[in-house]
Design a protein around this motif. Sequence first.
Motif, PDB file in Angstrom:
ATOM      1  N   MET A 104       0.851  -1.196   0.000  1.00  0.00           N
ATOM      2  CA  MET A 104       0.000   0.000   0.000  1.00  0.00           C
ATOM      3  C   MET A 104       0.885   1.244   0.000  1.00  0.00           C
ATOM      4  O   MET A 104       1.890   1.308   0.690  1.00  0.00           O
ATOM      5  N   TYR A 105       0.483   2.229  -0.805  1.00  0.00           N
ATOM      6  CA  TYR A 105       1.234   3.491  -0.856  1.00  0.00           C
ATOM      7  C   TYR A 105       0.826   4.402   0.303  1.00  0.00           C
ATOM      8  O   TYR A 105      -0.271   4.297   0.848  1.00  0.00           O
ATOM      9  N   ASP A 106       1.739   5.325   0.654  1.00  0.00           N
ATOM     10  CA  ASP A 106       1.348   6.398   1.584  1.00  0.00           C
ATOM     11  C   ASP A 106       0.503   7.422   0.818  1.00  0.00           C
ATOM     12  O   ASP A 106      -0.514   7.893   1.320  1.00  0.00           O
ATOM     13  N   ILE A 107       1.002   7.770  -0.384  1.00  0.00           N
ATOM     14  CA  ILE A 107       0.327   8.821  -1.152  1.00  0.00           C
ATOM     15  C   ILE A 107       0.260   8.413  -2.628  1.00  0.00           C
ATOM     16  O   ILE A 107       1.278   8.011  -3.206  1.00  0.00           O
ATOM     17  N   ILE A 108      -0.932   8.516  -3.214  1.00  0.00           N
ATOM     18  CA  ILE A 108      -1.041   8.406  -4.674  1.00  0.00           C
ATOM     19  C   ILE A 108      -1.390   9.800  -5.187  1.00  0.00           C
ATOM     20  O   ILE A 108      -2.358  10.418  -4.722  1.00  0.00           O
ATOM     21  N   ILE A 109      -0.564  10.299  -6.110  1.00  0.00           N
ATOM     22  CA  ILE A 109      -0.818  11.626  -6.698  1.00  0.00           C
ATOM     23  C   ILE A 109      -1.353  11.413  -8.105  1.00  0.00           C
ATOM     24  O   ILE A 109      -0.709  10.748  -8.925  1.00  0.00           O
ATOM     25  N   LEU A 125       5.113  18.173  -5.943  1.00  0.00           N
ATOM     26  CA  LEU A 125       4.877  17.481  -4.674  1.00  0.00           C
ATOM     27  C   LEU A 125       5.652  16.153  -4.623  1.00  0.00           C
ATOM     28  O   LEU A 125       6.277  15.826  -3.610  1.00  0.00           O
ATOM     29  N   ALA A 126       5.632  15.414  -5.732  1.00  0.00           N
ATOM     30  CA  ALA A 126       6.353  14.129  -5.770  1.00  0.00           C
ATOM     31  C   ALA A 126       7.849  14.356  -5.566  1.00  0.00           C
ATOM     32  O   ALA A 126       8.536  13.586  -4.876  1.00  0.00           O
ATOM     33  N   ARG A 127       8.363  15.432  -6.155  1.00  0.00           N
ATOM     34  CA  ARG A 127       9.797  15.756  -5.999  1.00  0.00           C
ATOM     35  C   ARG A 127      10.119  16.052  -4.535  1.00  0.00           C
ATOM     36  O   ARG A 127      11.103  15.549  -3.992  1.00  0.00           O
ATOM     37  N   LEU A 128       9.240  16.856  -3.893  1.00  0.00           N
ATOM     38  CA  LEU A 128       9.551  17.305  -2.535  1.00  0.00           C
ATOM     39  C   LEU A 128       9.351  16.206  -1.487  1.00  0.00           C
ATOM     40  O   LEU A 128      10.068  16.161  -0.493  1.00  0.00           O
TER      41      LEU A 128
END
Length: 365
Positions: free
Chosen positions: A1-6, A16-19
């Motif tokens: 499971m992911y923490d965040i899916i953008i 956001l993915a970079r940071l």
Amino acid sequence: MYDIIIIGAGPSGSNLARLLGDKYKILLVDKRALSNDNNSSIPSKSCGGLLAPDAQEMLAKLGLGIPKEILVSPQLFAVRTIDIQNKIERLYQRFYINIDREKFDRWLVSLIPCNVDKKFGCLFKGLEILENKVKVTLSHNGSNIVEESRLVVGADGANSFVGKQIHNVLNPPSKYISIQQQFHDNCHQPYFTAIFDDEITDFYSWIIPKDGKILVGSALKIDDNPKEKFELFKDKLEDMGFKFGNGSNTSGAFINRPRNISQINIGNNKVVLMGEASGAISPSSAEGISYALKSSYYLYESLCIEMDGFYDRYKSKMKSIEANIALKNMKIPAMYNSTLRNIIMKTGIKSITASRELYPISSRI
Ligand SMILES: Cc1cc2nc3c(=O)[nH]c(=O)nc-3n(C[C@H](O)[C@H](O)[C@H](O)COP(=O)(O)OP(=O)(O)OC[C@H]3O[C@@H](n4cnc5c(N)ncnc54)[C@H](O)[C@@H]3O)c2cc1C
């Protein structure tokens, strides 16, 4: 499971993915094929590709400088403002960085840490919010995939499908459809031209030079015959002396225009929205890249220490974007009320006095 899916790898999603890439297990999804080694069958994001001073400031805050390959010529130092109704035009000093938008997006993607999983050429199809996770359905290479995450971020732009999944928005931002077409540059004018005419739209239209071509575009009311209005707009420009010839690469895209802050919608603590998906964009100029970078930076700041309580932190930071949008709305009558605009332009206040020989200001309006 992911923490965040953008969902969405435009400026907000990539930033956001970079940071956050080194802090959380992240999946970044976009329907465009944005990795550097493949060409997308889905067209580039329709955009004027101008980085306004606010976007430049955000890039500086993020520690980013733009590689020269992303720039296109000419770089622009003025806005030529044409008011067709009032038959008046002026030149105002402004500072834009003129870029190739597709290359800009791909460059931002190239900065994302490699531990972020990326699914490009992949369509977001829906989500289901469960007690302690969100199930996300994606379509990749013709098959459906389900991924799970603690948090989903909607960074999927003006017509956000993520946003549509989570609520019936009572007061969505006014939506315009922009039509933009590319022509050979016969005008050779080193300006961003902004054109106002209530018969075409109550927003505005533009001409932007790009590497020997020009982008001619207009943000049009969806329910007021946009295609016909776009044709009428080009006819009016030709009557004024612009010469277009055959156009190519016609694109259409939605643009949000938040007329008050209740139209900014940041979602909830399971499915959060940023960038234009949240309605964050200038209602006066449709400049959206600075808002995409800023809102994604605010979400990064809200999430970087821990996920618990991030939503309240993000909500509070987004108040400054709301205040900015409220201020921009206060400027709207001066720009969009034809009588006021006429008075302001007639005064010539803050305009550049251009030599008629160097700048053919006496077009046939
Ligand atoms: C014609 C036009 C001209 C503009 N000119 C300028 C300008 O010159 N300067 C400026 O600052 N702003 C401009 N804007 C506004 C600016 O483009 C946006 O506000 C900005 O791109 C918003 O960034 P974002 O990351 O929030 O969303 P976007 O850049 O829209 O990115 C959204 C991403 O989500 C992806 N996506 C969408 N739906 C799905 C789905 N279902 N599944 C998977 N992926 C999906 C898209 O492919 C896209 O990559 C313009 C807008 C338009 C329409």
